[in-house]
Design a protein around this motif. Structure first.
Motif, short mmCIF file in Angstrom:
data_model
loop_
_atom_site.label_atom_id
_atom_site.label_comp_id
_atom_site.label_asym_id
_atom_site.label_seq_id
_atom_site.Cartn_x
_atom_site.Cartn_y
_atom_site.Cartn_z
N PRO A 73 0.73 -1.19 -0.23
CA PRO A 73 -0.09 -0.33 0.09
C PRO A 73 0.78 0.96 0.02
O PRO A 73 1.59 1.34 0.66
CB PRO A 73 -0.26 -0.27 0.70
CG PRO A 73 -1.05 -1.22 1.72
CD PRO A 73 0.53 -2.05 0.94
N GLY A 74 0.38 2.07 -0.60
CA GLY A 74 0.86 3.81 -0.62
C GLY A 74 1.73 3.18 -1.73
O GLY A 74 2.96 4.95 -1.37
N ALA A 75 3.10 2.61 -2.05
CA ALA A 75 4.16 2.91 -2.90
C ALA A 75 4.29 4.04 -4.03
O ALA A 75 3.21 3.90 -4.54
CB ALA A 75 4.71 1.13 -3.00
N MET A 76 5.04 3.99 -3.51
CA MET A 76 5.36 5.24 -5.16
C MET A 76 6.06 4.19 -6.36
O MET A 76 6.65 3.67 -6.23
CB MET A 76 6.05 6.61 -5.15
CG MET A 76 6.41 7.60 -5.88
SD MET A 76 7.18 8.98 -6.21
CE MET A 76 8.45 8.58 -5.90
N ILE A 77 5.45 4.52 -7.69
CA ILE A 77 6.19 3.84 -8.71
C ILE A 77 6.10 4.37 -10.02
O ILE A 77 5.26 4.85 -10.03
CB ILE A 77 4.61 2.28 -8.66
CG1 ILE A 77 5.24 1.45 -7.58
CG2 ILE A 77 5.57 1.61 -9.73
CD1 ILE A 77 4.77 0.39 -7.47
N GLY A 78 6.76 4.41 -10.38
CA GLY A 78 6.61 5.10 -11.76
C GLY A 78 8.26 5.81 -12.14
O GLY A 78 9.59 5.35 -11.75
N PHE A 79 8.72 5.96 -13.49
CA PHE A 79 9.79 6.02 -14.12
C PHE A 79 10.49 7.80 -13.74
O PHE A 79 11.57 7.81 -13.01
CB PHE A 79 9.98 6.23 -15.73
CG PHE A 79 10.73 6.02 -16.24
CD1 PHE A 79 12.20 5.05 -16.41
CD2 PHE A 79 12.36 7.76 -16.69
CE1 PHE A 79 13.01 4.89 -16.56
CE2 PHE A 79 12.67 7.89 -17.32
CZ PHE A 79 13.74 6.14 -17.72
N THR A 80 9.77 8.36 -13.72
CA THR A 80 10.57 10.25 -13.55
C THR A 80 9.14 10.58 -11.94
O THR A 80 8.99 9.92 -11.57
CB THR A 80 10.13 10.76 -14.75
OG1 THR A 80 10.67 10.06 -15.84
CG2 THR A 80 11.13 12.15 -14.54
N GLY A 81 9.81 11.07 -10.87
CA GLY A 81 8.83 11.48 -10.01
C GLY A 81 8.71 12.86 -10.78
O GLY A 81 8.18 13.88 -11.38
#
Length: 279
Positions: free
Chosen positions: A221-229
Motif C-alpha cells: 500500500p502507498g508505494a510510489m511507482i514510476g519512471f520519473t518523479g
C-alpha cells in the motif's frame, strides 16, 4: 564566555552534542517520515516496519524481509569483482562507507528458501544502500538468480525498492536493464513463474525493466511507482498532477498492478500463488 562565543566554539560544541544525541536516538527510535512520530525500533520491527501511529509503510531492511517471508532460507553469495567499471572519482570510498553504514555488501540480497512447502528464489533490493540503485553488480546478481532458478525450474520472487540506475556507473548501469530482461525472458520461456513485488519507491530503470515484467505484479500500500518523479513531470508538463499520482492505488485503478497486498498478508498471499502455479 564572550571569547568562546566569538570563536564559535560554543556553537561547535552544541552541534557536536546534538549529533551525539541524534545518533543515540537513532539506535533506539525510528522517526516516521509521514507523521514524524518516534517509535521504539524494537516495536517497529515487531510491527513489520509499519508505523503504529499512522499505518505508514517504512522501508523494511532486507534481512527482516527475508525473515518475514521464508520459513527457512540460505543466502547466495557472489564472487563478482567489477564494482567500479568507470573508475568514477571517490566511488570506491563511497561504496565502502555504505557497507560500513548498512552492514550490507551491496544493494541486493539473493536467497533460496522455503515458503510453506514451496521452494523458490528471491532477490531483494535494499534502499538503505545507495537507494537500492541498479549497479553492474546488482544486475549481475539478478541475472544469476534467474539463471539458477531456470536451471532448477523454480519460481523467482523480487522485492523492488530503488531510485533507478546508479549514476556512477553510467552506461554500464543502464545495460543492466537489458541484461536482467533477457535473463527473465529465458526463465519465463521455460514456463517458470516470476512474481514481482514493488515497494516504496520503485522508480527509474528498475521500474522500466524487470520490476514491471512479472507474471503477477503486486505492490504494498502507498508505494510510489514510476519512471520519473512527479515533481519533474509537473515541471515538464507545467500542470498539477493528481494527488495520488504514481501511488500503488492509482496504478491498480489504471490496470498496471494486479493487486495491492498488506505487508502482514504477503507470506500467505505468495504461498497461495506458488500453490496455484505448482498445481
Amino acid at each position: 564566555m564572550d571569547y568562546f562565543e566569538k570563536k564559535g566554539i560554543l556553537k561547535k560544541v552544541k552541534r557536536y552534542w546534538q549529533s551525539k544525541k541524534k545518533k543515540r536516538e537513532e539506535k533506539i527510535f525510528i522517526n516516521c517520515p509521514k507523521c514524524k512520530k518516534l517509535t521504539l525500533k524494537k516495536e517497529l520491527e515487531e510491527n513489520l516496519y509499519i508505523c503504529p501511529e499512522c499505518n505508514n509503510y517504512l522501508n523494511m531492511p532486507s534481512i527482516f524481509r527475508l525473515n518475514s517471508i521464508f520459513d527457512s532460507y540460505e543466502i547466495i553469495n557472489s564472487d563478482f569483482k567489477n564494482r567500479d567499471p568507470l573508475n568514477f572519482p571517490d566511488y570506491g570510498e563511497k561504496l565502502e562507507r555504505e557497507r560500513e553504514k548498512t552492514g550490507l555488501d551491496e544493494a541486493i540480497i539473493v536467497a533460496k528458501g522455503m515458503i510453506d512447502d514451496f521452494e523458490t528464489y528471491v532477490f531483494i533490493l535494499d534502499s538503505s544502500f545507495l537507494m537500492g540503485s541498479l549497479s553492474t553488480y546488482v544486475g549481475y546478481r539478478i541475472v544469476d538468480c534467474f539463471n539458477r532458478a531456470n536451471r532448477d525450474s523454480l519460481p523467482v520472487i523480487s522485492f523492488s525498492a530503488s531510485g533507478g540506475a546508479r549514476m556512477q556507473e553510467g552506461i554500464f548501469s543502464l545495460m543492466q536493464m537489458a541484461n536482467t530482461t533477457f535473463a527473465l525472458r529465458e526463465h519465463s520461456n521455460n514456463k517458470n513463474l516470476y512474481l514481482s513485488i514493488m515497494t516504496n519507491p520503485t522508480t527509474g530503470g528498475v521500474s522500466a525493466s524487470f520490476a514491471s515484467l512479472g507474471d503477477i505484479i503486486i505492490s504494498e500500500p502507498g508505494a510510489m511507482i514510476g519512471f520519473t518523479g512527479p515533481r519533474v513531470i509537473e515541471q515538464t508538463l507545467n500542470r498539477k498532477l493528481p494527488e495520488d499520482f504514481q501511488r500503488a492505488e492509482f496504478l491498480l485503478e489504471k490496470g498496471f498492478l494486479d493487486d495491492i497486498v498488506e505487508r502482514r498478508d504477503l507470506k500467505n498471499y505468495i504461498s497461495k500463488i506458488l500453490e496455484y502455479h505448482q498445481g
